[in-house]
Design a protein around this motif. Sequence first.
Motif, PDB file in Angstrom:
ATOM      1  N   THR A  45       0.822  -1.209   0.000  1.00 17.81           N
ATOM      2  CA  THR A  45       0.000   0.000   0.000  1.00 17.81           C
ATOM      3  C   THR A  45       0.861   1.266   0.000  1.00 17.81           C
ATOM      4  O   THR A  45       0.445   2.303  -0.533  1.00 17.81           O
ATOM      5  N   ILE A  59      -7.133  -4.889  -0.530  1.00 11.07           N
ATOM      6  CA  ILE A  59      -6.274  -3.731  -0.807  1.00 11.07           C
ATOM      7  C   ILE A  59      -6.902  -2.848  -1.880  1.00 11.07           C
ATOM      8  O   ILE A  59      -6.956  -1.614  -1.744  1.00 11.07           O
ATOM      9  N   TYR A  63      -8.409   1.195  -1.671  1.00  5.15           N
ATOM     10  CA  TYR A  63      -7.988   2.341  -2.485  1.00  5.15           C
ATOM     11  C   TYR A  63      -9.174   3.164  -2.997  1.00  5.15           C
ATOM     12  O   TYR A  63      -9.033   4.366  -3.228  1.00  5.15           O
TER      13      TYR A  63
END
Length: 214
Positions: A45, A59, A63
């Motif tokens: 990240t 993940i 975002y």
Amino acid sequence: MARTSPPPDSREPHRPSRLAHSPLEDAQAFVLGTALCALGVQLLTAAGLVTGQTAGLGILLSYVTDWSFGVWFFVLNLPFYVLGWVRMGPRFVWRTLVAVTLLSVMSWILPQVIAFERIEPLAASALAGAVTGMGLIVIFRHGASLGGIGILALWVQERFGVQAGWVQLGFDGLLFAAAFAVLDPRLVTASLIGAVIVNLIIAVNHRRDRYVGR
């Protein structure tokens, strides 16, 4: 002449007697394994990268939404516990629940104490793949997993005869296709390196014929 078994002292060192882990050994393994995986997530990240499987989906969703990876990872795993209970049994599910919860907590704690001022995407991807692969091996060797698509893949294989590896590969293909749609293509390409490293480390180092502790 009848063959006799070799004395215990002559056994190969990588083939020890089956020995159950103690609760303390399991506890340290879960903390160590999830800490390594959380460090892998932080490396990814920090460089704006993704990975495969359920962690990669968590993940990617972090975002594009206000939820953190830890929250997404915990929530995404919830539907798979039922499949895991049927496919792997209650012991495996409880251990996996502990590991998933610890990873969610660790992924929140680490950024509070560690920050990366600068890291090249290729370096982040390779290092994340390495530490995540080792963390997963630690968790696997103590009778747990990080849940998710792996459990679904095993169920599909058992129910429909489609090999689990193809199911996981198909999911990762869709995941990276989605990543190309929302992230810089160069970062997605760099992410593939880490995903390959994770799988190579597990394939080479996690072998049931060599490790028999439970």
